[in-house]
Design an enzyme around this catalytic site. Structure first.
Site, short mmCIF file in Angstrom:
data_model
loop_
_atom_site.label_atom_id
_atom_site.label_comp_id
_atom_site.label_asym_id
_atom_site.label_seq_id
_atom_site.Cartn_x
_atom_site.Cartn_y
_atom_site.Cartn_z
N HIS A 39 0.59 -1.12 -5.45
CA HIS A 39 1.03 -2.47 -6.04
C HIS A 39 0.07 -3.32 -6.85
CE1 HIS A 39 5.04 -2.28 -4.08
NE2 HIS A 39 4.25 -1.73 -3.22
N ASN A 58 11.27 -3.42 -2.63
CA ASN A 58 11.14 -2.56 -3.86
C ASN A 58 12.37 -2.74 -4.61
OD1 ASN A 58 8.42 -1.60 -3.43
ND2 ASN A 58 9.20 0.16 -2.38
#
Length: 492
Positions: free
Chosen positions: A65, A138
């Site tokens: 990320h 997500n």
């Protein structure tokens, strides 16, 4: 103004340059030298401070990320779910809670294109009256693996080759050939959804199973879903090449420009709920992160809306230093025994302490907006102003007390110490159902993407055969198409 009350802020900038300690700088253009040509004097403190600070402007990149964009706004309750939870920020319709949200790609580096095929992170920090709640998820509802023991190896396989620093499909397909549980995630990653058009036009999911607890102490398993009010849109492969070629930060720009123009992104929050007393009646394990809960038997229940109406003030402070952790919950929300969630509870804060320091929760973007108190003193980068003399508990000299007791997770926890797989793996049913739900063109695009990945030279015949066997067990038609185009037989 009382100088002891001034916190570091550009709102209190002086009219002239100073050092970090506040000393005036009368020349910010030239170094102290011996004569006009030098050499430079080591005693030039401002020069040394300026260069040393510059050398440390970048903090360690997130392992995953790393590439992301943030925005601020609010969450508003639109439907009463107090029968499910005693969480204060969900106490009634109309209640608003400030939030900051970070969207991200998962695998690739901080400066990588936002058009690469990759899952997207969707993390929301709620600044509630009872402390922060981080809902970290997500844009896909499932994950590659169901046990955190596999997570480091999974990331290593998805990351670039440590020798060439190139992401290569043979490494990915080799690793996941040992884990058929990953098939469901690949039906999302290699699907059209694998490249969202931008951050505004994608779903969000809590992914893991959480527990909601009401005032009476009754617990329910829950999954969280974010649905964009503007709909889900994707980039097909050729479109992604054009968009990424024109601007590798297109999604960040789209998010920033939309908010600046007053077109505020909005998502609706829904939950799915299971009574723990009924968790064994399904064909899947509700705590298995590689499974979805079918909406036809477990319908989405509306909760509220998320509106992003303010851009961040500083990218470094409110994106790079923004830190999320699934362990950060509030009364009324708790963790389930989901194996992946249990490992994330440790992994995330451990990563943030490494990246940002032991006091990362004192950084303004991560600190709670509610009053808070504890005895976690000192450590690197601790800027909490403290004046009390008692830093232990209990004490007759300090009036601080325990908080009022609130309901905690009542779901029983018992069993032998074991290292084993869950009983209901059922790895092929849901991937097959998902593939069959698509129209013929969408199926063809998925098949072609997987053929191209499996056809790469370093993917061995054995690995191709294993993948064909997996997809055949999910859907015979899909397996046959792959077998024909790759000229391999399933390896059962």
């Amino acid at each position: 103004m009382d100088p002891t009350k001034v916190i570091p802020s550009s709102a209190h900038d002086s009219a002239f340059f100073t050092t970090n300690s506040g000393a005036p700088v009368f020349n910010n253009n030239a170094s102290f030298t011996v004569g006009p040509r030098g050499p430079v004097l080591l005693e030039d403190y401002h020069l040394i401070e300026k260069i040393a600070n510059f050398d440390r402007e970048r903090i360690p990149e997130r392992v995953v990320h790393a590439r992301g964009a943030s925005a601020k706004g609010f969450f508003e309750v639109t439907h009463d779910i107090t029968h499910l939870t005693c969480a204060d920020f969900l106490r009634g319709t109309g209640v608003q809670t400030p939030v900051i949200v970070r969207f991200s790609t998962v695998i690739h580096e901080r400066g990588s294109p936002e058009t690469l095929r990759d899952p997207r992170g969707f993390a929301v920090k709620f600044y509630t009256r009872e402390g922060n709640f981080d809902l970290v998820g997500n844009n896909f509802p499932v994950f590659f693996v169901r046990d955190g023991m596999k997570f480091p190896d999974m990331v290593h396989a998805l990351k670039p080759n440590p020798k060439s620093h190139i992401q290569e499909n043979w490494r990915i397909l080799d690793f996941f050939s040992h884990h058929p549980e990953s098939l469901h995630m690949f039906t999302f990653l290699f699907d059209d959804l694998g490249i969202p058009q931008d951050y505004r036009h994608m779903d969000g999911f809590g992914v893991n199973t959480y527990v909601l607890i009401n005032k009476a102490g009754k617990a329910h398993y829950v999954k969280f879903h974010w649905k964009p009010t503007c709909g889900v849109k994707v980039l097909l492969d050729e479109e992604a090449i054009k968009v990424g070629g024109a601007n590798h930060s297109h999604a960040t720009k789209d998010l920033y420009d939309s908010i600046a123009a007053g077109s505020f992104p909005e998502w609706s929050l829904f939950v799915q709920v299971i009574d723990p007393a009924e968790e064994d009646k399904f064909e899947f394990d509700p705590l298995d992160v590689t499974k979805v809960w079918p909406e036809d038997i477990l319908p989405l229940q509306p909760v509220g809306r998320l509106v992003l109406n303010k851009n961040i003030d500083n990218f470094f402070n409110e994106n790079e230093q923004l830190a999320f952790c699934p362990a950060i919950v509030v009364p009324g929300v708790h963790y389930s025994d989901d194996k992946l969630l249990q490992s994330r509870i440790f992994s995330y804060p451990d990563s943030q302490r490494h990246r940002l320091g032991p006091n990362y929760l004192q950084l303004p973007v991560n600190a709670p907006k509610s009053a808070h108190h504890n005895n976690h003193h000192d450590g690197a980068m601790n800027f909490m102003h403290r004046y009390e003399e008692v830093n232990y508990f209990p004490s007759r000299m300090d009036p601080v007390r325990h908080a009022e007791k609130y309901p905690t997770n009542p779901i029983p926890c018992s069993g032998n110490r074991e290292k084993c797989m869950i009983e209901k793996e059922n790895n092929f049913q849901q991937p097959g159902e998902r593939f069959r739900s698509w129209d013929a063109d969408r199926q063809e695009r998925f098949v072609q993407r997987f053929v191209e990945a499996l056809a790469e030279p370093r993917v061995t015949h054995e690995i191709r055969s294993i993948w064909v066997s997996y997809w055949t067990q999910a859907d015979k038609n899909l397996g046959q198409k792959l077998a024909t185009r790759l000229n391999v037989k399933p390896n059962f």
